[in-house]
Design an enzyme around this catalytic site. Structure first.
Site, PDB file in Angstrom:
ATOM      1  N   CYS A   9       0.842  -1.201   0.000  1.00 37.36           N
ATOM      2  CA  CYS A   9       0.000   0.000   0.000  1.00 37.36           C
ATOM      3  C   CYS A   9       0.876   1.250   0.000  1.00 37.36           C
ATOM      4  O   CYS A   9       1.673   1.444   0.915  1.00 37.36           O
ATOM      5  CB  CYS A   9      -0.933   0.036   1.203  1.00 37.36           C
ATOM      6  N   ILE A  62      -0.372  -5.826 -10.129  1.00 36.86           N
ATOM      7  CA  ILE A  62       0.357  -4.889  -9.302  1.00 36.86           C
ATOM      8  C   ILE A  62      -0.600  -4.120  -8.382  1.00 36.86           C
ATOM      9  O   ILE A  62      -1.769  -3.920  -8.723  1.00 36.86           O
ATOM     10  CB  ILE A  62       1.148  -3.863 -10.166  1.00 36.86           C
TER      11      ILE A  62
END
Lengths: 303, 274
Positions: A130, A191
């Site tokens: 993240c 991704i």
């Protein structure tokens, strides 16, 4: 009738189409639009040990063929999920997968253990990528050592299917994938969003409260496709591909590049029925090309 | 001809509404340029009849497939005419997306996800009138809400503000529903100044509902608090999904960040941290 079944570790998917974390809520938000049981899996919003308020507004900026977000893992914590959300989603007839994030290894492990106790959650997607949180998140996902350490700890604590979501914000994504494979990950997904930025020139200010955010949408697809191809060649575990997939053709490109399954993210905002259209489109493609199973096209890129 | 009875299946404590959301194609049947910056757009479903929609709710409108208008645009529902099977949107040309939308010609097919979000609260006391305060394109949801109040036997008052006379939108429509008071910054019609300076605010009202630029709504909220009048505001935060999935459009409330698209766009000011 073509066979759309695929396997991610021990996890059986009725088709390779899943939803990307943070773009599909808990699935129920889209139940008016599609029959959720037609999906291969639903990966729900990033969940952390404790409640997180996320980043201040504004958290979103539209960009050419995409968007930046800086939500920052807003969620009510794993206990709230287990007590209040899980009962609402546990009987949806697809693989309900929880995306797990954390600020430190202990948090990842504790969250994964709590999710492991929920019978109808057959897998987690470990988010070490993240870009929108200061601690943890991408900090683990950008070095082989960091990625290996968190996967090693969670692998010991989590017996079901473990998918590790990788960051594209690295020099060599294949080496990170190999590092998490070595620690026992059942699969890698990639991704996550690409670090980006948007500026309001008139006001001379950033458009996001956090200045930088994660880029997603159709604009990232060529990068995602390249990375999936590189990783699929480097590891022996199944790869889950995502990044800008907006049509069945996009999804098929990822399968040809070596993905065993795919996730659809930002495209859900533009067409809330896109997931089911992609499932049907893959089936049509297989019939049209005379393939009996979707497995026949996984990694079937001719070079 | 067609009496509209809300069939809301449930409203929970935070005023969220569980209504079926639809993805529908609409034909643009009229596009009236109200002003260089505004368009009144009337749509009819390509197939079938309009689903039930409540005042305050919005539509996520697909513009086109161009790179600069990637996401849908959230637009308030301005009016619903079930008898004519018409949905009205009031569109301000605020950027590339709304500019393209407002430039469409009749016959264009536009895809929308609707209805989204929650609705306004009916005033519990009818000893006074409710006041609906709109600024600029913020008047959009107040027409449908005023009409709904009228069908419930409550005649609303409208306080509408704009820069000048030419920027006031849909005046005759509002005048057909309730008493209309006007403010313009240049004094070209009504009282000169901002809506929050209008003399009508000396009177007591049962409820205040407001939509417009955030500073205006914040000033209205302040007046409502001072006068102890319940007040609801319609927020317009930047949105992506429109269904509570992406958590981009959050507003800071007494319970932390909540999605404007799902728990709003209508909020009682007591929930806000303004």
């Amino acid at each position: 009738m073509v066979d759309l079944n695929v396997k991610i570790g021990n996890l059986e998917l009725k088709n390779p189409v899943m939803t990307a974390s943070g773009t599909f809520g808990y699935g129920i938000e889209f139940a008016d639009f599609i029959d959720l049981s037609q999906l291969g899996g639903i990966i729900v919003k990033g969940t952390t040990l404790n409640h997180r308020e996320g980043n201040p507004y504004p958290r979103m900026a539209e960009t050419p063929s995409g968007m930046l977000n800086a939500v920052g893992l807003q969620n009510k914590g794993v206990e709230y999920f287990a007590e209040h959300i899980y009962p609402q989603i546990k009987d949806i007839d697809t693989n309900m997968i929880v995306n797990v994030s954390g600020a430190c290894i202990e948090d990842y492990v504790a969250t994964a253990e709590r999710i492991a106790s929920l019978d109808n959650i057959p897998a987690i997607e470990l988010n070490i990528s993240c870009p929108n949180v200061k601690q943890g998140g991408m900090a683990f996902g950008t070095t082989c050592e960091g990625a290996a350490s968190v996967v090693k700890a969670v692998r010991r604590a989590y017996p079901k299917t473990l998918i590790v979501k990788l960051s594209p914000n690295v020099t060599d994504i294949a080496s990170i994938a190999k590092a998490v494979e070595a620690e026992g990950a059942d699969s890698v997904s990639l991704i996550n969003t690409l670090m980006g930025m948007s500026i309001d020139a008139e006001r001379r200010r950033p458009r996001l409260s956090t200045i930088t955010g994660g880029l997603s949408g159709a604009c990232v697809k060529p990068i995602a496709l390249r990375m999936v191809w590189q990783v699929a060649k480097a590891v022996n575990i199944p790869v889950v591909g995502l990044g800008g997939i907006s049509s069945a053709t996009d999804a098929i490109e990822f399968l040809l590049a070596g993905a065993t399954a795919i996730e659809i993210g930002t495209a859900n905002f533009i067409d809330p029925t896109i997931t089911v259209k992609v499932v049907n489109g893959i089936s049509d493609y297989l019939s049209r090309h005379g393939f009996s199973s979707v497995n026949d096209i996984i990694g079937a890129l001719e070079v | 001809m067609c009496t509209f009875v809300p069939m809301v299946s449930s409203i929970n404590k935070s005023n969220q509404i569980a209504m079926k959301k639809n993805i529908l194609d609409f034909n643009l049947i009229a596009n009236e340029s109200l002003h260089s910056a505004y368009a009144l757009m009337k749509f009819s479903p390509v197939q079938g009849t309009l689903p039930e929609m409540l005042p305050g709710q919005f539509a996520e409108v697909r513009i086109d497939d161009s790179p600069t208008t990637y996401l849908r645009r959230p637009i308030s529902i301005h009016n619903v005419d079930y008898a004519k099977n018409e949905l009205w949107l009031l569109v301000r040309r605020a950027g590339t997306g709304t500019d393209k939308l407002a430039s469409l010609s009749c016959g264009a097919v536009v895809n929308m996800v609707l209805p989204l979000g929650n609705t306004f609260t009916i005033p519990t006391t009818q000893t006074h009138q409710p006041l609906l305060i709109g600024g600029g394109v913020g008047v959009a949801p107040l027409l449908y809400w005023g009409k709904e109040l009228l069908t419930k036997g409550i005649r609303p008052a409208f306080l509408l503000g704009a820069r000048s006379k030419n920027d006031l939108l849909q005046l005759s429509e509002f005048e057909a529903v309730g008493d209309v008071y006007l403010s313009t910054e240049d004094g070209s019609i009504g009282e000169q100044g901002f809506v929050t300076q209008h003399s009508i605010l000396q009177q007591q009202f049962s409820y205040i509902y407001t939509c417009g630029p955030k500073p205006m709504m914040q000033a209205v909220a302040k007046i409502a608090r001072e006068k102890s009048i319940p007040c609801e505001v319609s927020l317009e935060n930047l949105m992506a999904c429109g269904v509570g999935a992406c958590l981009c459009c959050v507003e800071n409330t007494t319970e932390g960040h909540v999605c404007v698209c799902k728990e709003g766009p209508i909020f009682n000011i007591d929930r806000l941290t303004w």
